[in-house]
Design a protein around this motif. Sequence first.
Motif, PDB file in Angstrom:
ATOM      1  N   HIS A 125      -0.152  -1.500  -4.743  1.00  0.00           N
ATOM      2  CA  HIS A 125       0.926  -1.563  -5.731  1.00  0.00           C
ATOM      3  C   HIS A 125       1.715  -2.852  -5.534  1.00  0.00           C
ATOM      4  O   HIS A 125       1.478  -3.612  -4.599  1.00  0.00           O
ATOM      5  CB  HIS A 125       1.854  -0.351  -5.586  1.00  0.00           C
ATOM      6  CG  HIS A 125       1.160   0.930  -5.888  1.00  0.00           C
ATOM      7  ND1 HIS A 125       1.080   1.449  -7.153  1.00  0.00           N
ATOM      8  CD2 HIS A 125       0.485   1.794  -5.095  1.00  0.00           C
ATOM      9  CE1 HIS A 125       0.392   2.570  -7.135  1.00  0.00           C
ATOM     10  NE2 HIS A 125       0.021   2.803  -5.887  1.00  0.00           N
ATOM     11  N   LYS A 126       2.683  -3.062  -6.388  1.00  0.00           N
ATOM     12  CA  LYS A 126       3.537  -4.254  -6.301  1.00  0.00           C
ATOM     13  C   LYS A 126       4.526  -4.104  -5.151  1.00  0.00           C
ATOM     14  O   LYS A 126       5.079  -3.027  -4.922  1.00  0.00           O
ATOM     15  CB  LYS A 126       4.314  -4.453  -7.598  1.00  0.00           C
ATOM     16  CG  LYS A 126       3.452  -4.796  -8.773  1.00  0.00           C
ATOM     17  CD  LYS A 126       4.311  -4.972  -9.997  1.00  0.00           C
ATOM     18  CE  LYS A 126       3.451  -5.327 -11.197  1.00  0.00           C
ATOM     19  NZ  LYS A 126       4.271  -5.449 -12.412  1.00  0.00           N
ATOM     20  N   LYS A 184       3.790   0.428   2.810  1.00  0.00           N
ATOM     21  CA  LYS A 184       3.445  -0.660   3.731  1.00  0.00           C
ATOM     22  C   LYS A 184       3.417  -1.955   2.917  1.00  0.00           C
ATOM     23  O   LYS A 184       2.540  -2.145   2.073  1.00  0.00           O
ATOM     24  CB  LYS A 184       2.052  -0.461   4.348  1.00  0.00           C
ATOM     25  CG  LYS A 184       1.742   0.950   4.820  1.00  0.00           C
ATOM     26  CD  LYS A 184       2.529   1.340   6.023  1.00  0.00           C
ATOM     27  CE  LYS A 184       2.087   2.720   6.513  1.00  0.00           C
ATOM     28  NZ  LYS A 184       2.966   3.265   7.514  1.00  0.00           N
ATOM     29  N   LEU A 185       4.380  -2.841   3.141  1.00  0.00           N
ATOM     30  CA  LEU A 185       4.351  -4.144   2.475  1.00  0.00           C
ATOM     31  C   LEU A 185       3.188  -4.955   3.036  1.00  0.00           C
ATOM     32  O   LEU A 185       2.947  -4.935   4.244  1.00  0.00           O
ATOM     33  CB  LEU A 185       5.645  -4.914   2.717  1.00  0.00           C
ATOM     34  CG  LEU A 185       6.896  -4.458   1.994  1.00  0.00           C
ATOM     35  CD1 LEU A 185       8.060  -5.389   2.355  1.00  0.00           C
ATOM     36  CD2 LEU A 185       6.701  -4.428   0.498  1.00  0.00           C
ATOM     37  N   ILE A 186       2.509  -5.678   2.176  1.00  0.00           N
ATOM     38  CA  ILE A 186       1.429  -6.566   2.606  1.00  0.00           C
ATOM     39  C   ILE A 186       1.924  -7.990   2.391  1.00  0.00           C
ATOM     40  O   ILE A 186       2.175  -8.408   1.258  1.00  0.00           O
ATOM     41  CB  ILE A 186       0.123  -6.311   1.824  1.00  0.00           C
ATOM     42  CG1 ILE A 186      -0.258  -4.828   1.849  1.00  0.00           C
ATOM     43  CG2 ILE A 186      -0.994  -7.191   2.370  1.00  0.00           C
ATOM     44  CD1 ILE A 186      -0.491  -4.250   3.239  1.00  0.00           C
ATOM     45  N   CYS A 187       2.098  -8.705   3.498  1.00  0.00           N
ATOM     46  CA  CYS A 187       2.734 -10.025   3.478  1.00  0.00           C
ATOM     47  C   CYS A 187       1.745 -11.100   3.920  1.00  0.00           C
ATOM     48  O   CYS A 187       0.948 -10.879   4.831  1.00  0.00           O
ATOM     49  CB  CYS A 187       3.939 -10.022   4.412  1.00  0.00           C
ATOM     50  SG  CYS A 187       5.138  -8.728   4.042  1.00  0.00           S
ATOM     51  N   SER A 188       1.849 -12.248   3.280  1.00  0.00           N
ATOM     52  CA  SER A 188       0.966 -13.360   3.624  1.00  0.00           C
ATOM     53  C   SER A 188       1.542 -14.654   3.062  1.00  0.00           C
ATOM     54  O   SER A 188       2.165 -14.653   2.001  1.00  0.00           O
ATOM     55  CB  SER A 188      -0.430 -13.120   3.041  1.00  0.00           C
ATOM     56  OG  SER A 188      -1.282 -14.212   3.318  1.00  0.00           O
ATOM     57  N   TYR A 189       1.291 -15.751   3.777  1.00  0.00           N
ATOM     58  CA  TYR A 189       1.677 -17.068   3.282  1.00  0.00           C
ATOM     59  C   TYR A 189       0.675 -17.583   2.256  1.00  0.00           C
ATOM     60  O   TYR A 189       1.004 -18.465   1.464  1.00  0.00           O
ATOM     61  CB  TYR A 189       1.780 -18.069   4.433  1.00  0.00           C
ATOM     62  CG  TYR A 189       2.878 -17.727   5.414  1.00  0.00           C
ATOM     63  CD1 TYR A 189       4.214 -17.941   5.078  1.00  0.00           C
ATOM     64  CD2 TYR A 189       2.590 -17.171   6.646  1.00  0.00           C
ATOM     65  CE1 TYR A 189       5.231 -17.615   5.955  1.00  0.00           C
ATOM     66  CE2 TYR A 189       3.598 -16.841   7.537  1.00  0.00           C
ATOM     67  CZ  TYR A 189       4.917 -17.067   7.192  1.00  0.00           C
ATOM     68  OH  TYR A 189       5.915 -16.733   8.057  1.00  0.00           O
ATOM     69  N   ILE A 201       0.875  -1.167   0.000  1.00  0.00           N
ATOM     70  CA  ILE A 201       0.000   0.000   0.000  1.00  0.00           C
ATOM     71  C   ILE A 201       0.911   1.215   0.000  1.00  0.00           C
ATOM     72  O   ILE A 201       1.797   1.332   0.852  1.00  0.00           O
ATOM     73  CB  ILE A 201      -0.922   0.024   1.245  1.00  0.00           C
ATOM     74  CG1 ILE A 201      -1.835  -1.200   1.273  1.00  0.00           C
ATOM     75  CG2 ILE A 201      -1.714   1.327   1.306  1.00  0.00           C
ATOM     76  CD1 ILE A 201      -2.884  -1.248   0.195  1.00  0.00           C
ATOM     77  N   ARG A 202       0.718   2.078  -0.964  1.00  0.00           N
ATOM     78  CA  ARG A 202       1.539   3.293  -1.055  1.00  0.00           C
ATOM     79  C   ARG A 202       0.843   4.401  -0.268  1.00  0.00           C
ATOM     80  O   ARG A 202      -0.216   4.868  -0.640  1.00  0.00           O
ATOM     81  CB  ARG A 202       1.716   3.701  -2.507  1.00  0.00           C
ATOM     82  CG  ARG A 202       2.712   4.844  -2.678  1.00  0.00           C
ATOM     83  CD  ARG A 202       2.973   5.155  -4.120  1.00  0.00           C
ATOM     84  NE  ARG A 202       3.592   4.012  -4.777  1.00  0.00           N
ATOM     85  CZ  ARG A 202       3.634   3.869  -6.106  1.00  0.00           C
ATOM     86  NH1 ARG A 202       3.086   4.759  -6.890  1.00  0.00           N
ATOM     87  NH2 ARG A 202       4.215   2.818  -6.627  1.00  0.00           N
ATOM     88  N   MET A 203       1.463   4.762   0.843  1.00  0.00           N
ATOM     89  CA  MET A 203       0.946   5.825   1.699  1.00  0.00           C
ATOM     90  C   MET A 203       1.828   7.058   1.550  1.00  0.00           C
ATOM     91  O   MET A 203       3.015   6.948   1.253  1.00  0.00           O
ATOM     92  CB  MET A 203       0.973   5.398   3.169  1.00  0.00           C
ATOM     93  CG  MET A 203       0.140   4.187   3.511  1.00  0.00           C
ATOM     94  SD  MET A 203      -1.612   4.518   3.521  1.00  0.00           S
ATOM     95  CE  MET A 203      -1.731   5.625   4.915  1.00  0.00           C
TER      96      MET A 203
END
Length: 176
Positions: A152-153, A106-111, A95-97
């Motif tokens: 975003h990526k 803010k990286l969005i991380c998940s398994y 998320i680009r803040m």
Amino acid sequence: MIGSNKPEIPSASMISMDIHKEAPLVDVIIEIPQGNFLKRGSTGELDFISPFPCPFNYGSVPAFIGLDGDLLDAVVLGPRLPLGATVKVPALGAIRMIDQGVYDDKLICSYLPISPWKQRLILLFFMIYARAKSLLNLTRGRRGRNSCEGWHKAEDALARATLRSHVDWEGRTMPF
């Protein structure tokens, strides 16, 4: 079934393995466990007590410094993780803040894969967060635009960040 024309439906573990091949893996230190009311920064200092519990595990990636001069922020989806835990997890998006006029990715991380519905909920949270941060900054007399610029990526956020090994970092340079 042998000889069947039925397509194989991938299991969650198969999908998870594919994510690990494509997404960058990052180490995240948990600073705010999911459900916690205490907002701490990457140096461990208490920033504020929230009236609402944090909906995610929130932390930072100690290998990278974001454009705000602090460790790169990261959200880790899934079950509640303990304060101080370090997890290696795929970064599936960002998320680009903008905070006080400065990018604060803010990286969005998940398994596991993040469904479009969950992506919208995460984005909605950060849109509301940006508005609340605008009010907080206004009361603190801090200038600069606050906004959520969308999904975003993860690779874009990592490319904007600086490897910590290239910088002598002692803590964030901008006040919370």
